[in-house]
Enzyme design. Structure first.
Site, short mmCIF file in Angstrom:
data_model
loop_
_atom_site.label_atom_id
_atom_site.label_comp_id
_atom_site.label_asym_id
_atom_site.label_seq_id
_atom_site.Cartn_x
_atom_site.Cartn_y
_atom_site.Cartn_z
N GLY A 78 35.82 46.48 47.30
CA GLY A 78 34.96 47.02 46.24
C GLY A 78 33.52 46.62 46.46
N ARG A 133 38.57 52.08 51.65
CA ARG A 133 39.90 51.59 51.95
C ARG A 133 40.29 52.15 53.32
NH1 ARG A 133 43.63 50.38 46.95
NH2 ARG A 133 42.01 49.30 45.78
N ASP A 150 38.97 39.06 49.30
CA ASP A 150 40.11 38.45 49.99
C ASP A 150 40.83 39.43 50.93
OD1 ASP A 150 41.11 39.90 47.92
OD2 ASP A 150 42.25 38.26 47.00
N THR A 194 31.96 40.08 45.87
CA THR A 194 32.83 40.67 44.85
C THR A 194 32.32 40.23 43.48
OG1 THR A 194 34.99 40.50 43.77
CG2 THR A 194 34.43 38.74 45.27
N ASP A 228 34.10 39.74 41.01
CA ASP A 228 35.15 39.04 40.27
C ASP A 228 35.08 37.52 40.36
OD1 ASP A 228 36.21 41.55 39.58
OD2 ASP A 228 37.31 41.64 41.47
N ASP A 281 36.53 35.57 42.32
CA ASP A 281 37.88 35.01 42.40
C ASP A 281 38.21 34.46 43.79
OD1 ASP A 281 37.84 37.45 43.62
OD2 ASP A 281 39.67 38.21 42.70
N ARG A 286 39.80 41.61 37.70
CA ARG A 286 41.15 41.65 38.29
C ARG A 286 42.06 40.60 37.64
NH1 ARG A 286 41.29 42.26 44.63
NH2 ARG A 286 40.53 40.12 44.51
#
Lengths: 323, 323, 323, 323
Positions: free
Chosen positions: D11, D72, D103, D126, D128, D130, D172
């Site tokens: 993303g 993708r 990741d 990212t 996120d 994370d 997420r």
């Protein structure tokens, strides 16, 4: 007419790209070929001219500045320079021009027509809104929003410190930016060149406000105001009323940049569209304008020579609401 | 400790309100009574002190400035003034203070402790980020974002006109705002007081850039730089390299205002929370700081006297990336 | 007329506070007493009515929402409720009302006049711009800017991923927000309730674009469009043309909030001013409107019953420029 | 090492362009040749690889998204696809890669090393946040600011209507965006997947608030929260406590776009710089991270497999300040 050129000239203004995009795509949809001329009249003289297609104006509607760039051209002030410009246009087969700029740019276009028969239609692109024949110019709404957002920030600090901020805004000889932004940010006073500025009255107003516990204030000064600008006003206030901690902010060139507001993007799209429609319809030596709800064509002569009046009604509202 | 006071002092900074809110609510949640002291030390002397509850700090986290206002206090420089301040605090039963401000404010707090035993803990609130012992001060991130957004606008117009903008930013004697904002807006050069400024080298760099077709540039100058500021730099550049159309912008007080960034709101919340926890834990004469991931307490003496160093690594990155 | 009341009603819109401020200060400057009525008709019924002075509307021009709050009132739908409202107004000696709201609010005002002789003048406050008799309503420009700024962000991610975003915007039964924001953000298609929506044609357009290497696109859908909204459109596109990675965004209530744009602040100031002038001039059961350059008064009956037409010219421009 | 490649994957996140710029310019300054690989692993397979010079990354630091695009790649999941990718890299003489992504992207890089010996260093891009081993990822600060600005707008309308807004944010499986933005906008409750969500307790808190006259509230829900998201929470609240007018807003993809914050631009610049320095220093199969004040290298294995813990201290602060 089969080929047209598009260029930006004079000071840049947010929305010029939206206008370029609209002119290019409208022309393409009418079966014309379109050329972009870089750096205004200077690029015209130097032959800095490239064909443009629909993809060349993708993803520019939201960008400040102008992808075609703009520049002053001393060469264009000479007969020789203008002859060269006209020759270049003929070389590319360009029969009509869309000029996005201000009064100086339109004067240039007029001379180019007189001397060489080049037909130009103008779109008013300037943050100053000082063109007769249109309620609003491309970039004006964005500049006013930029001022308002900056003054909103100053208000935070003014209120925290009991300060008086004297804020100088752009507008050349005109007070359009000052007036609208002054109303929109709730300025305690707005000083514009179109009306006499009485520093004594300003100081009395600030004094009265202070006595009513109004301990932070914003004064908007147009750069063209006869007071001489924000520093002069600040000096006069300090000399005559020393309660306030007075600060000066000159907003400067941030007023020229930034992503255009929705209003300017739509206005610029309408004007770019109308400019091409106008050219195809035989209009030239004229500027596209918005008057009320109508899109109109205003002869360059009028747009340049007449002085646009400041909205008197807004001046009165400003005075009433700043109590 | 049953009653504490909260005040802001020195120049205002975005996020001060978030810190006030955090201190007040943390104190209330610990069973303390909280008083807001208006206009810093001046309000302390004048007894401008009011009880605060949870609702009083509702809906302020997003506001710039400080709801408690801030002011210079000449009275506090006198022994008599400080005695009066201490008396007022005792009158209200206030046993501890949370002071949100910069080095001058912390100096005041130290003296108040020495003379009258008033225990104060500090939260670093200043856009300048010039306090030793904390990686970041409340308001710094917001100020840097304000500069970056303004310079983004200038870039539009710089690129459209092939212009060089010399932009002066705040920071007092330090270059923290200049360095981070300079990297973030991709400035071609960053002039800070912490490193020697060689105007000749700057001009050579601009000349080299021009020759590589880099026709618009941004130079960030810290107000404390030994070059004397943006106007001086512009003068020197114009005298020695006349290809650029050089413009100066002094961003001024808009850097102090505006809604705080998310980063500053969280930092201010953490610091307001830690300040109260610290007071209850017997900490005073110390400033809350963030070092890496840790919230720490730094003695006022250290925070005030030590000079915080500019991040050398960032200077090197700036030099590498501005090619 | 010596005492007037001001209230906001219906959905809130950015600029309502600017209008409240203008109405209050204009009334005060004309020697009237002013009362603020909280939570619209419900507060009128409950007697939630307080006197307002100039300071009460300080520092609100830049705030979204409404300081007077707004609420639905089921009680006002009953005769008994309206009688109670009228009684309260009489109790406070309120002879005229300024109502800032939309069509439902103006209907309520009409009934209040019919049944109890209360004279109300309206200012159109709604982001939807769906009131006949005014080119623009208070909040519309801000909402369009909010949409445009959000879609600018989506474009970043659309362009990075070769995605198609279907974006649903507000507007109730009307396509005003969709049309202007769609032009301003350069949407590839704009679906509005005022014109028939042919999903097949949309898909063909997207297919053509894809084949011309246009791999990211934005489609704006008005919430009132007969297609059923963004999710329905996305479903249809996915079923019939699977090249795009299709994403849906429903912008929702962020469109109602935020600091009002300069345009809305000025418009709201003009309208609040005109509303009070109108009341003093004997006007009531009418809405203040802007038509071209003029401020006009439009009978409530017309404003409510007539359908405002979408600007056909803009639809055509949108179609031309989205190629 | 003489030639390196740079690509973005997964993303998109604001600041990726700043990181590309930093990696490219740092590499050039070290005498390397640099290639941009478009659309991540898919472009690597398709040979969508172009040389990059300093000018190619001019004027991108402020842009959201990624100029190298991202996609993708199902092909990359096959051995054959990865072989093709490695062949292409060899064809161009690319010996090292800078991968900006999350990741999944780093997993891909690990396999590429195992199978084909391609050395990759990662920069965490990212929104996120994370990824284990770095306090902050590129794009996280911008996303949090986007959420905060959106919620500030919702607060206007929440306060005007006495409404409860349930706002769903991205992240997420993690609650990082929810936690920081929730603190920064002063949310009344924050629901994250890392802690158990008790809807009953939430409803009780809202009920208590209502009884204390807190009539508008914001609840932030992480998309990964076990409650099932904002719509589920809203349903539960409505069923059990009907005083509030409850509204849901799902902020969606606007969180991925927009001009990066100053913080993210500086972080991305540091990380792009460190990635190239790392490659030259023999580091690979590792991610650049920031831990406290240090830039570190974290083995991909750790970064991917370990779960980053939510800051417990911030959770506690959030609980204390939302009273």
């Amino acid at each position: 007419m089969k080929r047209i050129g598009v260029f930006t000239s004079g000071g840049d203004a947010p929305g010029m790209n939206a206008c370029i995009r609209a002119a290019v795509r409208t022309a393409l949809s009418r079966g014309l070929e379109v050329f972009g001329i870089y750096r205004g009249y200077q690029g015209m003289i130097e032959g800095d001219i490239v064909p443009m297609n629909s993809g060349d104006v993708s993803n520019i509607i939201q960008r400040g500045g102008t992808i075609l760039k703009t520049a002053r051209s001393d060469d264009f002030r000479t007969e020789q320079g203008r002859r060269k410009a006209a020759e270049n246009l003929r070389k590319y087969g360009i029969e009509g021009l869309v000029c996005i700029g201000g009064d100086g740019s339109f004067k240039g276009a007029s001379i180019l027509y007189e001397e060489h028969g080049i037909k130009t239609i103008g779109a008013p692109g300037t943050i100053d809104n000082d063109l007769y024949g249109t309620d609003s110019t491309i970039g004006y709404d964005t500049a006013v929003n930029t001022v308002v957002q900056a003054v909103d920030k100053l208000r935070d600090t003014a209120a925290s410190h009991n300060r008086l901020f004297i804020v100088e805004v752009m507008g050349r000889d005109a007070g359009f930016i000052a007036l609208r932004s002054g109303i929109a940010c709730g300025a305690e006073a707005i000083l514009v060149p179109e009306t006499p500025t009485y520093i004594d009255a300003l100081i009395q107003k600030l004094r009265d406000g202070w006595n009513r516990q109004k301990h932070s204030s914003i004064v908007i000064v147009a750069e063209g105001d006869e007071s001489g600008g924000a520093y002069e006003v600040a000096k006069a206030v300090k000399q005559n009323f020393d309660r306030y901690d007075v600060r000066v902010t000159v907003l400067g060139h941030i007023q020229r940049g930034g992503s255009p507001s929705a209003y300017d993007r739509v206005l610029a799209s309408e004007m770019g569209y109308a400019a091409v429609e106008g050219l195809l319809d035989g209009k030239f030596n004229a500027m596209v304008g918005r008057q009320g709800r109508e899109i109109v064509f205003v002869p360059f002569e009028k747009a340049i020579k007449h002085n646009k009046e400041l909205n008197k009604h807004l001046l009165q509202i400003a005075a009433t609401l700043s109590i």
